[in-house]
Design an enzyme around this catalytic site. Sequence first.
Site, PDB file in Angstrom:
ATOM      1  CD  GLN A  79     -23.771  18.136  -4.750  1.00  0.00           C
ATOM      2  OE1 GLN A  79     -23.859  17.372  -5.704  1.00  0.00           O
ATOM      3  NE2 GLN A  79     -22.677  18.214  -4.004  1.00  0.00           N
ATOM      4  CB  SER A  80     -25.645  22.613 -10.806  1.00  0.00           C
ATOM      5  OG  SER A  80     -26.044  22.601 -12.159  1.00  0.00           O
ATOM      6  CG  ASN A  81     -28.061  16.804 -11.382  1.00  0.00           C
ATOM      7  OD1 ASN A  81     -27.290  16.077 -10.785  1.00  0.00           O
ATOM      8  ND2 ASN A  81     -29.300  17.036 -10.973  1.00  0.00           N
TER       9      ASN A  81
END
Length: 341
Positions: A79-81
């Site tokens: 879930q890397s921004n």
Amino acid sequence: MPRIDTLLSSFPRAPLLSQPTPLERLDRLSEELDVDLWIKRDDLTGLSFGGNKTRQLEFYVGAARAAEADAILITGAVQSNFARTAAVAAAKYGMQAVLQREERVPGMDPLYYSNGNVFLSDILGAEAMSYPEGEDEAGADAALEARAEELRAAGRRPYIIPLGLGHPPLGALGYVQGGAELASQIGGFDAAVVPSGSGATHGGFLTGVRLAGITAPVYGICVRRVADQQKARLEQVTAELAKLMNIPRPFAGADILTWDGALAPGYGRAGPATREALQRMAAAEGILLDPVYSAKTFAGLLGLLAEGTIRKGQKVLLLHTGGLPALFAYQNELGFGSVTP
């Protein structure tokens, strides 16, 4: 010491940012907590759901364009921004995005792997890779390099945004500028609270506000590592950042402050303090925080206030780094209206 804009002028930069981002006083929470509380809204940096990574990507994408790259490769959590924002920036400048998703958060449900930043990155047409470990920065970077070599063999021109230490912290320049931007808006404060993960935001912000003449403490709230490990990382990041700008580091090691009281149960997991902080900000001010960075940062502010490190009556700055798409992937983790995907 040269002006900050002069220090940054020699680095290629790709315009991505809506700036200056707003600075708002949180009136209800100020009254509840008996502090003068302000929030820097870097969730509103623009570029598809905003967030702090937009500032960093201006310099990485600037370097990629200067190198005439046609693909950007980056690694991060599922879930890397940063990965999602890199995919948006790549699309804006006509480049391919290759996103490597590391297994940093064990035990998550299927929603985590299909919604939020994953969903948005798939819409953007980014190429996805998987990496089975979450605490192997050198290995993750090596896997990106192997994919980049394949692209080179096919006649492509890839640019890697590295994860591990040992690379110039180019993205931290975005928060040198961000710290200076804040200083021009607020003039001064008694304490600031920022998230501390890779170290680029924390280290760049601390450098920027010091160069702007603000000497107040800046507390880095640990979101991935315990405090002593994070402080050691920040020592290296900020030393390399000063070297990159060809200046003496504008603060001593004692200015690097890390606090890990809201870290449990670990990176990417939302414990009770994080959940309570997220809901308190939403209910009091109508501002949403993300479960991985900004809610832990606000939980850290509340913890520092409870222990007396931040004192009643002080003027306090909270940096909101965005990351809001992750809320939709953490619905079951947070327990607000849980669903079965």
